[in-house]
Design an enzyme around this catalytic site. Structure first.
Site, PDB file in Angstrom:
ATOM      1  N   HIS A  84      41.850  39.523  31.856  1.00 38.04           N
ATOM      2  CA  HIS A  84      41.122  38.257  31.945  1.00 38.04           C
ATOM      3  C   HIS A  84      41.635  37.233  30.931  1.00 38.04           C
ATOM      4  O   HIS A  84      40.914  36.312  30.562  1.00 38.04           O
ATOM      5  CB  HIS A  84      39.622  38.468  31.720  1.00 38.04           C
ATOM      6  CG  HIS A  84      38.915  39.126  32.859  1.00 38.04           C
ATOM      7  ND1 HIS A  84      39.061  40.458  33.140  1.00 38.04           N
ATOM      8  CD2 HIS A  84      38.066  38.644  33.795  1.00 38.04           C
ATOM      9  CE1 HIS A  84      38.315  40.776  34.195  1.00 38.04           C
ATOM     10  NE2 HIS A  84      37.709  39.694  34.618  1.00 38.04           N
ATOM     11  N   GLU A 123      39.061  36.958  47.472  1.00 37.32           N
ATOM     12  CA  GLU A 123      40.035  35.907  47.170  1.00 37.32           C
ATOM     13  C   GLU A 123      41.050  35.702  48.286  1.00 37.32           C
ATOM     14  O   GLU A 123      41.458  34.578  48.566  1.00 37.32           O
ATOM     15  CB  GLU A 123      40.762  36.214  45.847  1.00 37.32           C
ATOM     16  CG  GLU A 123      39.925  35.974  44.600  1.00 37.32           C
ATOM     17  CD  GLU A 123      39.042  37.158  44.232  1.00 37.32           C
ATOM     18  OE1 GLU A 123      39.013  38.144  44.999  1.00 37.32           O
ATOM     19  OE2 GLU A 123      38.381  37.106  43.178  1.00 37.32           O
TER      20      GLU A 123
END
Lengths: 341, 325
Positions: free
Chosen positions: A133, A65
């Protein structure tokens, strides 16, 4: 309130269609991120883009990322308009430097000479995936000067705010609530008429989706949908609850919030991001600063713990239509108790 | 590849040395109130980079960026004015670690290792638009241990990006010696990704030029990234005002001695090659005069307007305050 008719699409399809249209309109738009090309995104929001626009404009990235968000910033500074997908917003932790120190500050640090016109799309919200998440983290972005934060609440805004985000000359964090991505538009409490092509929705202009009187519920993202369901239930009890969708956390429509607050007996702010130092506090501070003692009774309803895995535990802390209604009910009765006989 | 012109390199390195000295002096006078990282001792790398760069190339540098900006051809007066906290390159909002120029395309970041992803993105944008253009990602030896750099090497190799990862290995990450912080050889850091690496003596412009040559050639011909590690020594502390107690005196004296100082070493070499001393003295005097001229010009650049401190956060002012456009 749902004008979608028999439309069987879900939010992720609308995002993909909007990206498709924007890539068609502007050749400088590229899409990159994990699983966006071959798979079309884990939520399907980039489906079929590569088939049309090829490997050069739709890029699967490694699970890096920092590198690919940073590369999106570098590409934006060099003239492209990247739309970069951060699969789950929880992955912010592995690329926050590039977002906080590079993306947000390029314009300021260069005295306006360098811009980073990119969109970072990310899926947010709770779908039973526990603490790493399920987060929203909208306030974490909104806290940093230089970032704009759009948080669409409805299918129409998924399209309209995304158009604005891509065309904006500032970096925009575009938060896509997972329930909005996954739910068929016709099954939502609220959906606009989607039969016409999308128009860009301006940033920084809230909308009132339901008139109230006794209490106004302010929210963003999918919490707006839940607030509408809650308002429906409250009406059956004789409580008139309005619902206001802030649409963008930055820019925040502070004038509009003050106007809405001034017209309400009570104001409840709902968020599925964390409560402390977040959107709730920002909205309440805005209202309190403007209205002082004339402000309505104020309350917030948001998370104060990490998100647990077990369903019952999850339901105990993540706002739902029922919990929003209960919070509104409590606020209204507290307001009533305050009124001198 | 042609050879680097050493006489020209000497003239330029003399300018670089005087430039950094002038900035250091401005810390003492208080014209610079904040942190300042100087590249004295690292001029040979910048001058070789200068010889390799085309005006359309891009450089993404570090917290020690001045010489790389000069090497790319960034306006020295605007640069110096920014360093002196005037309305220079970044309108006084960036300061010495956040220098941005659009033409030529230069930027830098104060976050160690963060330049590498940005350079990859720049290269990605340019690789189809302007093949043959190179983006240089400057790093220090310390940044080579950042995940951002590893991730970027992987990305650059995968996408065959025209990036040169240039590592200025000055032996220390602030106070921590390279061998305490870094396993293996820095020039091998690209090896697992299939990226060729070149190690060189960063105090010798000819050696740096020779190492950069194949890296630039590879990038320009579309074959992908390279790693170049140039070993050098910073003559100043990590920042101006650093007590610098962590480096042994003997080590400093050795690296900074006339035979190893990149500037005096090159001068001796040119003298030995028959360049007249008067010519070298003239180069020194010219460097002095040139930097003095820049300094004077930079000092006449106005200070930033405090009333505009909230501008440039967004395209439109007031976005954060909730003011409607």
């Amino acid at each position: 309130m749902n004008a979608a008719g028999s439309d069987r699409r879900n939010g992720s399809q609308l995002v993909a269609e909007t990206l498709h249209a924007e890539m068609d309109r502007d050749p400088s738009v590229i899409v990159l991120g994990e699983d966006v090309a071959e798979l079309g995104g884990v939520f399907g929001a980039t489906r079929r883009l590569r088939r049309t626009y090829g490997d050069e404009r739709v890029l699967d990235t490694p699970i890096s990322e920092t590198a690919f968000v940073g590369a999106a910033i570098g590409a934006a500074q060099a003239g492209l308009r990247p739309v970069v997908e951060l699969m789950f917003v929880d992955f912010l932790g592995v690329c926050f430097d590039q977002i906080m120190n590079q993306m947000a500050k390029a314009r300021y640090m260069s005295g306006g000479a360098v811009t980073a016109p990119l969109v970072l799309r990310s899926a947010v919200g709770c779908i039973g995936a526990a603490a790493q998440h399920s987060q929203v983290l909208s306030a974490t972005f909104a806290h940093i000067p230089g970032l704009k934060v759009a948080f669409p609440a409805s299918p129409g805004d998924l399209r309209g705010l995304l158009l604005t985000a891509i065309r904006d000359d500032d970096p925009v964090i575009f938060l896509e609530h997972k329930w909005l991505l996954k739910t068929r538009v016709a099954e939502l409490p609220f959906c606009e008429d989607l039969s016409e092509p999308a128009d860009a929705v301006p940033f920084g202009e809230l909308r009132r989706l339901r008139d109230g009187g006794d209490v106004t519920i302010v929210a963003a993202g999918f919490m707006v949908q839940l607030a509408l369901t809650a308002a429906e239930a409250l009406e059956a009890e004789g409580i008139r609850a309005g619902v206001v969708d802030v649409r963008t956390l930055v820019p925040l429509d502070r004038e509009g919030l003050v106007r809405e607050a001034a017209a309400a007996d009570a104001l409840l702010v709902v968020d599925d991001d964390y409560a402390d130092y977040g959107m709730c506090g920002e909205v309440i501070a805005t209202v309190a600063e403007a209205l002082g003692r004339g402000a309505p009774r104020l309350a917030r309803h948001a998370l104060d713990v990490p998100i647990p895995a077990n369903r019952a535990l999850e339901e105990a802390v993540v706002p739902s239509a029922a919990s929003i209604a209960a919070a509104a009910r409590g606020l209204v009765s507290a307001s009533a108790a305050q009124v001198p006989a | 590849m042609t050879a680097i012109d050493l006489a020209d390199a000497y003239r330029t390195m003399a300018v670089y040395r005087r430039f950094e000295e002038a900035v250091g002096a401005a810390v003492v006078t208080g014209e610079v109130h904040g942190e300042m990282h100087l590249g004295i001792g690292q001029e040979a790398i910048a001058v070789a980079l200068r010889a390799m760069l085309e005006p359309t190339d891009a450089v993404v540098s570090t917290h020690r960026p001045h010489l790389h900006a000069l090497a790319l051809g960034v306006d020295p007066v605007a640069l110096l004015a920014e360093l002196l906290e005037r309305s220079g390159l970044s309108g006084g909002k960036g300061g010495h670690m956040h220098l941005f120029s659009r033409d030529p395309q230069f930027m830098c970041t104060g976050i160690v290792g963060a330049s590498a992803p940005l350079a990859c993105g720049d290269a990605l944008a340019q690789q189809r638009r302007d093949p043959g253009r190179v983006t240089v990602a400057v790093a220090g030896d310390g940044s080579m241990n950042q995940g951002a750099v590893f991730e970027s090497m992987n990305l650059a190799a995968l996408w065959r990006l025209p990036v040169v990862f240039l590592c200025e290995d000055n032996g220390y990450g602030i106070s921590v010696r390279r061998d305490v912080a870094t396993a293996g050889q820095l020039a091998d850091r690209g090896t697992p990704f299939g990226i060729p690496g070149h190690a060189c003596d960063g105090t010798d412009p000819e050696a740096v030029y020779a190492a950069l040559g194949p890296a630039f050639e590879r990038a320009r011909s579309g074959d992908g990234p390279s790693v170049v590690v140039a070993t050098c020594y910073r003559f100043r502390g990590h920042y101006e005002g650093d007590a610098d107690t962590y480096r042994p005196k003997g080590e400093k004296d050795d690296w900074m001695s006339a035979p190893r100082d990149p500037l005096s070493r090159l001068r001796a070499r040119l003298e030995a090659a028959g360049v007249p001393v008067v010519e070298l003295d003239a180069a020194d005097a010219a460097a002095e005069a040139e930097v003095a001229g820049w300094l004077e010009a930079a000092r006449s650049v106005p200070f930033p307007d405090v009333d505009r401190v909230r501008d440039d956060v967004y395209a439109a002012p007031g976005a954060r305050q909730g003011v409607r456009a």
